[in-house]
Design an enzyme around this catalytic site. Sequence first.
Site, PDB file in Angstrom:
ATOM      1  CG  ASP A   1      -1.988   1.023   1.202  1.00  0.00           C
ATOM      2  OD1 ASP A   1      -2.047   1.791   0.236  1.00  0.00           O
ATOM      3  OD2 ASP A   1      -2.792   1.067   2.145  1.00  0.00           O
TER       4      ASP A   1
ATOM      5  CB  CYS B   1      -6.502   3.301  -0.888  1.00  0.00           C
ATOM      6  SG  CYS B   1      -5.014   3.773   0.028  1.00  0.00           S
TER       7      CYS B   1
ATOM      8  CG  HIS C   1      -9.820   0.825   1.192  1.00  0.00           C
ATOM      9  ND1 HIS C   1      -8.722   1.636   1.349  1.00  0.00           N
ATOM     10  CD2 HIS C   1     -10.863   1.547   1.664  1.00  0.00           C
ATOM     11  CE1 HIS C   1      -9.060   2.785   1.883  1.00  0.00           C
ATOM     12  NE2 HIS C   1     -10.371   2.751   2.085  1.00  0.00           N
TER      13      HIS C   1
END
Length: 487
Positions: free
Chosen positions: A12, A52, A106
């Site tokens: 990430d 993200c 996510h």
Amino acid sequence: MKQPNILLLMTDQQRWDTLGCYGNSVIETANLDWLASEGTVITHAYTPSPSCIPARASLLTGMDPWHTGILGMGSGQGPMGTGFRHTLPGELAKAGYHTQGIGKMHFFPQRSLNGFHHTLLDESGRTEDPGFLSDYRAWFERNKTGDYGFTDHGIGWNSWMARPYHAPEFLHPTNWTVNESIAFLKRRDPSKPFFLKTSFARPHSPYDAPSFYFDLYRGKTLPAPDVGDWAGIHDRAEEAFKPDAWRGVRSKEEIMRARAGYYGSIHHIDHQIGRLFQFMIQEGLMENTIIVFVSDHGDMLGDHNLWRKTYAYEGSARIPFIVRLPRSLGRTVKRMDGPAAIQDVMPTLLEAAGIPVPETVNGFSLLPALRGDSISLRKYVHGEHSACYAEEQEMQYVTDGKMKFIWLPRLGTEQLFDLTEDPKECRDVAGSEAYAQELKHWRNRLIAELEPRGLGLTDGVRLVSQVGKPPIISPHYASRVGNKIGY
């Protein structure tokens, strides 16, 4: 031929230039460098939307942000949601794979599967579902050795601040992610090929590498930030003081401490990936496993007086991308220079596994290029991000890895960078007479991308300033989620 297993390793917020195989001589990434030596390094890979949720939606579906409906994390953009017709884990599950997601997904709702048979989650501090407790957080509370919490280091999830991890190293989410990945490989259905997505929540802030790694990089000379001749627009003292500032100049000490925590986090991840590789070698799983390593986007780390992501600049938009195929699928080139994007992961893996690529996918399979086919799949990558931290940083960009054109629609301004001559984007040549034809050429490419949308971003000849206008929202989002979740 036996279907290959698939391991998708994802970090990430890891910028492209933080691996030894991409030319970084300071950072130690022995396991990923070994993976690169066994496969292909894609040298100019970009995220179509450098934050993200939109990047992960493109990875999940093989679609660009316009077609996932998620153009960023700013105004007018909903959460990822569900309802995608085709997803990478879903297509693999239909083809007989045992699919597992571990770490950061996510998704929204957070326990959505989006095609996976099962997930084990580390969602950092996000608690978007009523009563949600991540699997990592529950494990941390069961196994901690004292009266402390998982965020007691005091650093925010988007901060430029850094310090060593406050708890014993075994409790770090990076270790947990690999622990659970190994546990899945032990208990998987042995009659099926597996698809395992091992998704780390670092090196995304907090920059909290365990002490061994943090101290190692505090003792090294790390690259200083690149600051362009145009970057004074982001030297905002009134904003820089914020613990989660998106722009502004911090002290040299603070910047280097942030970089030490960030580099240390990547070194830590690399060691844990080594654990996973060692287990797979021991169990005889490496021989028939496709391995892809990729990140969702990068991190500016103070470059051009910017922090975090969402920008079109190399530190934010360019990503590491490594593919290693089993020998049974043929030999591959060592480096692939043509531009690639994160939505290419899904079609590449499906074709390598012998599974039809759904018609919804608009990424490209890189398999021919990996095998040395010189035919270019795309001439450039188009990326975008809606306004997030501030209206002015909404952007559109197009690049082939050699030139890059950026349009900031809420400012009505353009930038052009010659990445061959100026790879660190320190000189904006949009106003240079010598680059006038290049500017026009790349502007026309962006116009060609935006004109079919019919939303007033262009009149077909010019790019139209969006100052004072409502945020752009893709109709594909509303058509997918309906009234199930709001904007």
